[in-house]
Design a protein around this motif. Structure first.
Motif, mmCIF file in Angstrom:
data_model
loop_
_atom_site.group_PDB
_atom_site.id
_atom_site.type_symbol
_atom_site.label_atom_id
_atom_site.label_comp_id
_atom_site.label_asym_id
_atom_site.label_seq_id
_atom_site.Cartn_x
_atom_site.Cartn_y
_atom_site.Cartn_z
ATOM 1 N N VAL A 164 0.796 -1.300 -0.014
ATOM 2 C CA VAL A 164 0.004 -0.135 -0.131
ATOM 3 C C VAL A 164 1.012 1.257 0.033
ATOM 4 O O VAL A 164 1.951 1.209 0.797
ATOM 5 N N GLU A 165 0.354 2.192 -0.849
ATOM 6 C CA GLU A 165 1.299 3.411 -0.827
ATOM 7 C C GLU A 165 0.339 4.574 -0.914
ATOM 8 O O GLU A 165 -0.642 4.633 -1.808
ATOM 9 N N ARG A 166 0.400 5.471 -0.312
ATOM 10 C CA ARG A 166 -0.252 6.855 -0.482
ATOM 11 C C ARG A 166 0.541 8.189 -0.590
ATOM 12 O O ARG A 166 1.517 8.048 0.459
#
Length: 100
Positions: free
Chosen positions: A96-98
């Motif tokens: 997950v990357e934000r």
């Protein structure tokens, strides 16, 4: 993309020279196929402790492409004598990357 992570413990009193040599060593790693970017970060709480973060396109770009290259021998000659103990290197993939 693969993230290489290494905790680097530099011998006390050699931090400034290590930082200078690390800047020079950047030309070796950045010349390798599959290299994306790297950063060296200094720990605020523990003197002499750094973290190296390197983004590679694939795991093999690091483990084979870099580690079996003439550039790695130069990197090693320039930097490896600063570490005690020798760093453990691990590789991570993004789940997950934000952004900001």
């Amino acid at each position: 993309m693969i993230l290489e992570v290494a905790i680097l413990n530099v011998i006390p009193g050699q931090e400034k020279q290590f930082e200078e040599d690390f800047k020079l060593a950047g030309k070796y790693i950045s010349s390798i196929k599959g290299y994306v970017r790297h950063s060296l970060r200094k720990c605020i709480e523990q003197e002499g402790k750094y973290i190296l973060l390197v983004d590679w396109e694939t795991l093999e770009d690091h483990t084979v492409g870099f580690r079996q290259s003439p550039q790695y021998l130069e990197w090693k000659k320039l930097l490896h004598h600063y570490y005690d103990p020798f760093p453990i290197v691990e590789h991570f993939e993004t789940i997950v990357e934000r952004g900001a």
